[in-house]
Design an enzyme around this catalytic site. Structure first.
Site, mmCIF file in Angstrom:
data_model
loop_
_atom_site.group_PDB
_atom_site.id
_atom_site.type_symbol
_atom_site.label_atom_id
_atom_site.label_comp_id
_atom_site.label_asym_id
_atom_site.label_seq_id
_atom_site.Cartn_x
_atom_site.Cartn_y
_atom_site.Cartn_z
ATOM 1 N N ARG A 196 98.084 0.498 19.747
ATOM 2 C CA ARG A 196 97.266 1.711 19.862
ATOM 3 C C ARG A 196 97.717 2.576 21.036
ATOM 4 O O ARG A 196 97.640 3.811 20.974
ATOM 5 C CB ARG A 196 95.785 1.317 19.961
ATOM 6 C CG ARG A 196 95.253 0.788 18.608
ATOM 7 C CD ARG A 196 93.989 -0.040 18.793
ATOM 8 N NE ARG A 196 93.338 -0.407 17.535
ATOM 9 C CZ ARG A 196 93.694 -1.462 16.764
ATOM 10 N NH1 ARG A 196 94.718 -2.229 17.127
ATOM 11 N NH2 ARG A 196 93.030 -1.744 15.652
ATOM 12 N N LYS A 256 96.790 -12.736 5.358
ATOM 13 C CA LYS A 256 97.423 -12.456 6.655
ATOM 14 C C LYS A 256 98.947 -12.548 6.489
ATOM 15 O O LYS A 256 99.447 -12.444 5.383
ATOM 16 C CB LYS A 256 96.891 -13.434 7.705
ATOM 17 C CG LYS A 256 95.418 -13.199 8.037
ATOM 18 C CD LYS A 256 95.221 -11.850 8.693
ATOM 19 C CE LYS A 256 93.764 -11.550 8.967
ATOM 20 N NZ LYS A 256 93.579 -10.168 9.446
ATOM 21 N N ASP A 294 92.496 -14.242 13.995
ATOM 22 C CA ASP A 294 93.892 -14.689 14.117
ATOM 23 C C ASP A 294 94.008 -16.077 14.742
ATOM 24 O O ASP A 294 95.114 -16.611 14.871
ATOM 25 C CB ASP A 294 94.687 -13.692 14.965
ATOM 26 C CG ASP A 294 94.863 -12.353 14.245
ATOM 27 O OD1 ASP A 294 94.811 -12.333 12.996
ATOM 28 O OD2 ASP A 294 95.027 -11.337 14.936
ATOM 29 N N SER A 300 87.477 -5.488 8.476
ATOM 30 C CA SER A 300 88.863 -5.263 8.897
ATOM 31 C C SER A 300 88.962 -4.109 9.887
ATOM 32 O O SER A 300 88.663 -2.955 9.554
ATOM 33 C CB SER A 300 89.736 -4.971 7.680
ATOM 34 O OG SER A 300 90.994 -4.469 8.111
ATOM 35 N N GLN A 306 91.708 -3.042 10.933
ATOM 36 C CA GLN A 306 92.846 -2.217 10.520
ATOM 37 C C GLN A 306 92.386 -1.124 9.560
ATOM 38 O O GLN A 306 92.802 0.025 9.671
ATOM 39 C CB GLN A 306 93.922 -3.081 9.862
ATOM 40 C CG GLN A 306 94.565 -4.036 10.858
ATOM 41 C CD GLN A 306 95.682 -4.875 10.258
ATOM 42 O OE1 GLN A 306 95.886 -4.866 9.049
ATOM 43 N NE2 GLN A 306 96.382 -5.604 11.103
ATOM 44 N N ARG A 353 97.242 -18.251 5.228
ATOM 45 C CA ARG A 353 97.049 -19.204 6.341
ATOM 46 C C ARG A 353 96.140 -20.372 5.967
ATOM 47 O O ARG A 353 96.284 -21.466 6.520
ATOM 48 C CB ARG A 353 96.493 -18.484 7.576
ATOM 49 C CG ARG A 353 97.523 -17.616 8.232
ATOM 50 C CD ARG A 353 97.029 -16.914 9.473
ATOM 51 N NE ARG A 353 98.159 -16.212 10.098
ATOM 52 C CZ ARG A 353 98.033 -15.228 10.978
ATOM 53 N NH1 ARG A 353 96.837 -14.813 11.360
ATOM 54 N NH2 ARG A 353 99.110 -14.652 11.498
ATOM 55 N N LYS A 376 98.386 -7.390 21.613
ATOM 56 C CA LYS A 376 99.133 -6.734 20.532
ATOM 57 C C LYS A 376 98.358 -5.526 19.998
ATOM 58 O O LYS A 376 98.929 -4.454 19.831
ATOM 59 C CB LYS A 376 99.410 -7.761 19.419
ATOM 60 C CG LYS A 376 100.239 -7.225 18.266
ATOM 61 C CD LYS A 376 101.032 -8.321 17.595
ATOM 62 C CE LYS A 376 100.175 -9.246 16.732
ATOM 63 N NZ LYS A 376 99.670 -8.589 15.501
ATOM 64 N N ARG A 405 101.915 -17.205 13.819
ATOM 65 C CA ARG A 405 100.807 -18.041 14.311
ATOM 66 C C ARG A 405 100.824 -19.444 13.682
ATOM 67 O O ARG A 405 100.394 -20.409 14.298
ATOM 68 C CB ARG A 405 99.463 -17.339 14.105
ATOM 69 C CG ARG A 405 99.416 -15.994 14.838
ATOM 70 C CD ARG A 405 98.035 -15.504 15.135
ATOM 71 N NE ARG A 405 98.061 -14.070 15.408
ATOM 72 C CZ ARG A 405 98.333 -13.516 16.591
ATOM 73 N NH1 ARG A 405 98.596 -14.274 17.641
ATOM 74 N NH2 ARG A 405 98.338 -12.199 16.738
HETATM 75 C C1 S3P Z 1 94.256 -6.184 14.008
HETATM 76 C C2 S3P Z 1 93.225 -6.518 13.183
HETATM 77 C C3 S3P Z 1 93.149 -7.793 12.437
HETATM 78 C C4 S3P Z 1 94.129 -8.825 12.963
HETATM 79 C C5 S3P Z 1 95.470 -8.235 13.258
HETATM 80 C C6 S3P Z 1 95.366 -7.112 14.265
HETATM 81 C C7 S3P Z 1 94.232 -4.872 14.688
HETATM 82 O O1 S3P Z 1 93.450 -7.539 11.094
HETATM 83 O O2 S3P Z 1 94.259 -9.881 12.049
HETATM 84 O O3 S3P Z 1 96.349 -9.237 13.771
HETATM 85 O O4 S3P Z 1 94.985 -4.671 15.658
HETATM 86 O O5 S3P Z 1 93.449 -4.003 14.265
HETATM 87 P P1 S3P Z 1 92.277 -7.091 10.057
HETATM 88 O O6 S3P Z 1 91.607 -5.960 10.688
HETATM 89 O O7 S3P Z 1 92.963 -6.689 8.805
HETATM 90 O O8 S3P Z 1 91.422 -8.312 9.906
#
Ligand code: S3P
Length: 439
Positions: free
Chosen positions: A28, A348, A321, A168, A170, A352, A23, A396
């Site tokens: 990306r 999340k 995750d 993180s 993200q 969770r 994913k 999940r």
């Molecule tokens: C992800 C980063 C994770 C993960 C998410 C996908 C990504 O989140 O939980 O399912 O693709 O960068 P966080 O970076 O907020 O922990």
């Protein structure tokens, strides 16, 4: 119409599967392909709802994206300055990755973008990206730091040095993507390593991304502004976070023998496999190789007797995750399993930590939450089951409890299985092909 799914006790699992595409890498591929020059091809893209939200957003901003008859996706990018203002609000559905990374991408664009999402995403914190992106010059309007919100990009993005306050990927990625539009070097410092797909893939598209260590041992990631990104061909490995469900199911069902092909084993994603092996899981690796710059292998998983262990907080980012399914493994294992440092699980797709504790308790397991730790008291046999689990739009949670139902004496149901399509649309069919009884 009911969307309830029920999983009943099954025998051993057998088969040879390729879990769906990763994913994180799929998102990306579409985003970076969408802003590069030329046409990127993507093989093995995850066609889950989350990634399709990213596809729709990039299309709305001018990228041309289509899938050919052979299942290969073609992304014709708009080039560095080519992103256009979307005419509609961008609906990110359930996808935090789409929302947070795209906010970074448009933070340096001279227009306003509006974002919204489903009931789950609209509850999740966005300040973690609003803060650094505001420092870089973007202007946000939101009522409480959550979706729906709008962001107006800055034409002169300020290159900042940002130390991640939470582990993180993200947030790291959002800052790096805004840094693409900055004049100069943007720096992100992370003390706990998180998935590095953005760094690796941006480098592959031609960006100048460097990683060093500071005196405290933290990773220092530097990205030079205004690179020329050039289209490339991408093959997406199978998602270790999706593979996690058939892997744990095969370990838990005695006599199982399952082969999983082409599973991504980036060390920053492989924490679950490491943990399951420490718990006594029989997982072996065949045909280790590198595909598109990511380490992959075929995994052979056999039914095993698992024991509870103590999992250090430092491991959390490499399996963030996977705690829902790991806690199912723990509930069927022998002895106490303590999973430490799980505060991030509260923000999340659902809380969770709370939902796993609640659902496992409903199924008859003994579970405690102590501060940010989840403690599961395994008895060596599966909890009895016989519950209907609330999934709160969390894929999940849904898949984890369906795996538990494969081992519990009484069936386990989930209230609504539609959320599974966000990351693993073929989950039920793939599990049933291996021998599960999910209907
Ligand atoms: C992800 C980063 C994770 C993960 C998410 C996908 C990504 O989140 O939980 O399912 O693709 O960068 P966080 O970076 O907020 O922990």
């Amino acid at each position: 119409m009911t969307h309830k799914l029920t999983s009943s006790l099954c025998a051993s699992l057998r088969g040879d599967i390729t879990p769906p595409g990763d994913k994180s890498i799929s998102h990306r591929s579409i985003m970076f392909g969408g802003i590069a020059e030329g046409t990127t091809t993507v093989r093995g893209l995850l066609e889950g709802e989350d990634v399709l939200s990213t596809v729709a957003a990039l299309r709305a901003m001018g990228a041309k994206i289509h899938k050919d008859d052979a299942g290969v996706w073609h992304v014709t990018g708009v080039g560095a300055a080519g992103l256009q203002a979307p005419s509609e609000i961008l609906d990110m559905g359930n996808s935090g990755t789409s929302a947070r990374l795209l906010m970074g991408l448009v933070a340096g664009k001279n227009f306003t973008t509006r974002f919204t999402g489903d009931a789950s995403l609209c509850k999740r914190p966005m300040e973690r990206v609003i803060d650094p992106l505001s420092q870089m010059g973007a202007r946000f309007e939101s009522t409480d730091g959550k979706l729906p919100l709008s962001v107006t990009g800055s034409v002169t993005v300020k290159p900042i040095t940002y130390t991640l306050p939470v582990a993180s990927a993200q947030v790291k990625s959002a800052v790096l993507l805004a840094g693409l539009s900055a004049e100069g070097v943007t720096t992100v410092i992370e003390s706990v390593p998180t998935r590095d797909h953005s760094e690796n893939m941006l480098r592959g598209f031609g960006a100048d991304v460097r990683v060093t260590k500071n005196d405290a041992g933290a990773d220092v990631i530097l990205i030079m502004g205004n690179p020329k990104l050039v289209a490339r061909d991408i093959t997406v490995p199978a998602d270790p976070s999706s593979a996690a469900f058939p892997i744990v199911a095969a370990l838990l069902c005695p006599g199982s023998h399952v082969i999983l092909r082409n599973v991504g084993l980036n060390p920053r994603r492989a924490g679950l496999i490491e943990t399951l092996i420490e718990m006594g899981g029989d997982i072996t690796f065949e045909n280790r190789r590198s595909e598109g710059g990511e380490p992959v292998a075929d995994l052979v998983v056999k039914g095993s007797r698992l024991r509870g262990i103590d999992v250090a907080p430092e491991r959390a980012p490499s399996m963030i995750d996977e705690y829902p399914i790991l806690s199912v493994a723990a509930a069927c294992a022998n002895g106490v399993m303590r999973m430490r440092g799980l505060g991030e699980l509260r923000v999340k797709e659902s809380d969770r930590l709370a939902l796993m504790a609640q659902g496992l308790t409903q199924c008859g397991a003994t579970v405690e939450i102590e501060s940010d730790d989840l403690i599961v008291h395994g008895t060596g046999a599966a909890p009895r089951g016989g519950a209907v689990i609330t999934t709160a739009l969390d894929h999940r949670i849904a898949m984890s409890f369906l795996v538990l139902g494969m081992r519990s004496a009484e069936p386990v149901s989930i209230d609504d299985g539609r959320c599974i399509a966000t990351s693993f649309p073929v989950f039920v069919a793939m599990m049933n092909k291996l021998g599960a009884k999910i209907s």
